[in-house]
Design an enzyme around this catalytic site. Structure first.
Site, PDB file in Angstrom:
ATOM      1  N   CYS A 114     -32.987 -57.017  11.527  1.00  0.00           N
ATOM      2  CA  CYS A 114     -33.539 -58.183  12.238  1.00  0.00           C
ATOM      3  C   CYS A 114     -34.786 -58.751  11.571  1.00  0.00           C
ATOM      4  CB  CYS A 114     -33.845 -57.833  13.682  1.00  0.00           C
ATOM      5  SG  CYS A 114     -32.390 -57.371  14.615  1.00  0.00           S
ATOM      6  N   HIS A 252     -39.036 -63.240  16.504  1.00  0.00           N
ATOM      7  CA  HIS A 252     -37.641 -62.784  16.494  1.00  0.00           C
ATOM      8  C   HIS A 252     -37.189 -62.685  17.947  1.00  0.00           C
ATOM      9  CE1 HIS A 252     -34.029 -60.591  16.017  1.00  0.00           C
ATOM     10  NE2 HIS A 252     -34.516 -59.445  16.459  1.00  0.00           N
ATOM     11  N   ASN A 282     -29.554 -62.091  20.427  1.00  0.00           N
ATOM     12  CA  ASN A 282     -30.224 -61.621  19.213  1.00  0.00           C
ATOM     13  C   ASN A 282     -29.324 -61.926  18.002  1.00  0.00           C
ATOM     14  OD1 ASN A 282     -31.311 -60.185  17.092  1.00  0.00           O
ATOM     15  ND2 ASN A 282     -31.697 -58.321  18.270  1.00  0.00           N
TER      16      ASN A 282
HETATM   17  N1  ACO Z   1     -25.035 -53.847  32.167  1.00  0.00           N
HETATM   18  C1  ACO Z   1     -25.315 -53.130  33.265  1.00  0.00           C
HETATM   19  N2  ACO Z   1     -25.954 -51.968  33.219  1.00  0.00           N
HETATM   20  C2  ACO Z   1     -26.339 -51.512  32.029  1.00  0.00           C
HETATM   21  C3  ACO Z   1     -26.070 -52.207  30.841  1.00  0.00           C
HETATM   22  C4  ACO Z   1     -25.382 -53.443  30.948  1.00  0.00           C
HETATM   23  N3  ACO Z   1     -25.083 -54.196  29.875  1.00  0.00           N
HETATM   24  N4  ACO Z   1     -26.574 -51.527  29.787  1.00  0.00           N
HETATM   25  C5  ACO Z   1     -27.126 -50.406  30.301  1.00  0.00           C
HETATM   26  N5  ACO Z   1     -26.987 -50.398  31.651  1.00  0.00           N
HETATM   27  C6  ACO Z   1     -27.465 -49.405  32.589  1.00  0.00           C
HETATM   28  C7  ACO Z   1     -27.740 -48.068  31.949  1.00  0.00           C
HETATM   29  O1  ACO Z   1     -26.553 -47.290  31.861  1.00  0.00           O
HETATM   30  C8  ACO Z   1     -28.762 -47.460  32.896  1.00  0.00           C
HETATM   31  O2  ACO Z   1     -28.088 -46.960  34.013  1.00  0.00           O
HETATM   32  P1  ACO Z   1     -28.578 -45.605  34.748  1.00  0.00           P
HETATM   33  O3  ACO Z   1     -29.974 -45.916  35.234  1.00  0.00           O
HETATM   34  O4  ACO Z   1     -27.585 -45.422  35.828  1.00  0.00           O
HETATM   35  O5  ACO Z   1     -28.561 -44.546  33.685  1.00  0.00           O
HETATM   36  C9  ACO Z   1     -29.572 -48.666  33.368  1.00  0.00           C
HETATM   37  O6  ACO Z   1     -28.746 -49.822  33.093  1.00  0.00           O
HETATM   38  C10 ACO Z   1     -30.902 -48.813  32.652  1.00  0.00           C
HETATM   39  O7  ACO Z   1     -30.693 -48.699  31.245  1.00  0.00           O
HETATM   40  P2  ACO Z   1     -31.871 -48.741  30.209  1.00  0.00           P
HETATM   41  O8  ACO Z   1     -31.288 -48.574  28.848  1.00  0.00           O
HETATM   42  O9  ACO Z   1     -32.980 -47.817  30.623  1.00  0.00           O
HETATM   43  O10 ACO Z   1     -32.394 -50.248  30.415  1.00  0.00           O
HETATM   44  P3  ACO Z   1     -33.599 -51.006  29.740  1.00  0.00           P
HETATM   45  O11 ACO Z   1     -34.412 -51.621  30.780  1.00  0.00           O
HETATM   46  O12 ACO Z   1     -34.296 -50.178  28.692  1.00  0.00           O
HETATM   47  O13 ACO Z   1     -32.843 -52.191  28.979  1.00  0.00           O
HETATM   48  C11 ACO Z   1     -32.211 -52.788  26.752  1.00  0.00           C
HETATM   49  C12 ACO Z   1     -31.927 -51.886  27.942  1.00  0.00           C
HETATM   50  C13 ACO Z   1     -31.968 -54.225  27.192  1.00  0.00           C
HETATM   51  C14 ACO Z   1     -31.235 -52.417  25.662  1.00  0.00           C
HETATM   52  C15 ACO Z   1     -33.671 -52.618  26.294  1.00  0.00           C
HETATM   53  O14 ACO Z   1     -33.978 -51.253  26.153  1.00  0.00           O
HETATM   54  C16 ACO Z   1     -33.918 -53.313  24.982  1.00  0.00           C
HETATM   55  O15 ACO Z   1     -33.856 -54.516  24.881  1.00  0.00           O
HETATM   56  N6  ACO Z   1     -34.264 -52.568  23.927  1.00  0.00           N
HETATM   57  C17 ACO Z   1     -34.526 -53.135  22.633  1.00  0.00           C
HETATM   58  C18 ACO Z   1     -33.238 -53.198  21.908  1.00  0.00           C
HETATM   59  C19 ACO Z   1     -33.195 -54.280  20.875  1.00  0.00           C
HETATM   60  O16 ACO Z   1     -33.734 -55.335  21.049  1.00  0.00           O
HETATM   61  N7  ACO Z   1     -32.472 -54.011  19.818  1.00  0.00           N
HETATM   62  C20 ACO Z   1     -32.183 -54.981  18.834  1.00  0.00           C
HETATM   63  C21 ACO Z   1     -32.521 -54.571  17.479  1.00  0.00           C
HETATM   64  S1  ACO Z   1     -34.199 -54.224  17.256  1.00  0.00           S
HETATM   65  C22 ACO Z   1     -34.955 -55.649  17.600  1.00  0.00           C
HETATM   66  O17 ACO Z   1     -34.408 -56.661  17.358  1.00  0.00           O
HETATM   67  C23 ACO Z   1     -36.293 -55.602  18.170  1.00  0.00           C
END
Ligand code: ACO
Length: 325
Positions: A114, A252, A282
């Site tokens: 990214c 980004h 993204n």
């Molecule tokens: N729909 C519904 N529920 C979901 C989904 C979905 N798509 N995905 C995960 N869940 C559930 C999980 O299973 C979890 O359930 P549980 O509590 O029963 O175990 C719950 O939602 C919470 O999951 P978390 O992973 O803790 O949620 P979080 O608030 O951290 O959000 C996310 C997840 C959106 C991926 C976040 O962590 C994030 O954006 N991280 C950065 C990732 C990123 O941007 N990567 C790209 C490359 S790096 C960059 O560009 C910066």
């Protein structure tokens, strides 16, 4: 006299096909409410079958060249930031070189996930300042949806496809900080120790395939917030600038919550942040030049505005660019 590089035009391209959160929710166990609340994403563009990274990059390139008013014969450097080349080789950059009819100069890809656009911009800036090239085309282009497991709701909701491009030109000015346009600084970083938090589970040398994205989302989130806060402060300090000197944050676009956190760190009001994640998701290396192009064309970003761009991605890689538009 100081050697600097200036951004003289931009362009972008999104594939026609749009997939909304509601449509995704019919295929995987997710909802528009969950995706929008956790990420800010409402929809993403997805390249159709037979539409490749170089096709998106080419369209963005044509628009950037037209905007800059340059001809292919003037360009002597092409750098494409991408993690999803059409083929393992040759690079997307040489395919663009051939398609625009450029016969001289050099073209290559930079792979920094990214952060690909910031890395490409940084390398081009150094080459232009060193006199290695005079006019550069820098593209961020990715079809990250090709790396998704569409049954994994923790990753498939986050990404989209697209491309953005800028044309850069070497210039000489008396004083870099008072120049009316140009790149004031770039800073790039990486840390290979954290690979296990974000990677593809395959590649040409290991599985002879391309693999799919595997991610520890919450961990990536924490590192992104910390690294981006550090890198924006580094950019300001290196240029002896204050938060309110920045006219636009062009970040980004991974997650609105990550962007909000960086904006808070800079004490930047929402109105000064270019936000496209809701429509594009993204798009990896494409997200910054896509956001830049949108805000330039709709008149928000004006000549002379000071822009702070920042990105973080797999590797980990991260970096910033401070640009007087
Ligand atoms: N729909 C519904 N529920 C979901 C989904 C979905 N798509 N995905 C995960 N869940 C559930 C999980 O299973 C979890 O359930 P549980 O509590 O029963 O175990 C719950 O939602 C919470 O999951 P978390 O992973 O803790 O949620 P979080 O608030 O951290 O959000 C996310 C997840 C959106 C991926 C976040 O962590 C994030 O954006 N991280 C950065 C990732 C990123 O941007 N990567 C790209 C490359 S790096 C960059 O560009 C910066």
């Amino acid at each position: 006299m100081n050697h600097i590089s200036q951004l003289i035009g931009c362009g972008s391209y999104l594939p026609e096909q749009v997939i909304t959160n509601e449509e995704l929710a019919k295929k995987v166990n997710t909802s528009d409410e969950w995706i929008a609340a956790r990420t800010g994403i409402k929809q993403r563009h997805v390249a159709k079958e037979g539409e490749y990274t170089s096709d998106l990059a080419y369209e963005a390139t044509l628009r950037a060249m037209e905007h800059a008013g340059v001809d292919a014969s003037e360009i002597d450097l092409v750098i494409v930031g991408t993690t999803t080349p059409d083929r393992t080789f040759p690079s997307v950059a040489v395919r663009i070189q051939a398609r625009i009819g450029m016969t001289a100069g050099v073209a290559f890809d930079v792979q920094a996930a990214c952060s690909g656009f910031i890395y490409a911009l940084s390398v081009a800036n150094d080459m232009l300042r060193a006199g290695t090239a005079k006019t550069a085309l820098v593209v961020g282009a990715d079809t990250l949806t090709r790396l998704l497991n569409w049954e994994d709701r923790t990753t498939c909701v986050l990404f989209g496809d697209g491309a953005g491009a800028v044309v850069m030109r070497a210039a000489e000015v008396e004083n870099k900080s008072s120049a009316n346009r140009g790149i004031l600084s770039t800073h790039i970083h990486s840390d290979g120790k954290l690979e296990d938090l974000l990677y593809t589970d395959g590649g040409p040398s290991s599985t002879q395939g391309i693999g799919q994205i595997v991610m520890e989302g919450p961990e990536v989130f924490k590192h992104a917030v910390r690294n981006l806060a550090e890198v924006v402060i580094e950019a300001l300090e290196a240029n002896d600038l204050k938060d309110d000197d920045i006219d636009w944050l062009v970040p980004h676009q991974a997650n609105k919550r990550i962007i909000d956190s960086t904006a808070r760190k800079l004490k930047m009001p929402q109105e000064k942040v270019v936000l496209t994640v809701q429509n594009h998701a993204n798009t990896s290396a494409a997200s910054i030049p896509l956001a830049l192009d949108q805000a330039v064309r709709d008149g928000r970003i004006k000549k002379g505005d000071l822009l702070l761009m920042e990105a973080m991605g797999g590797g980990f890689t991260w970096g910033s660019a401070l640009v007087r538009w």
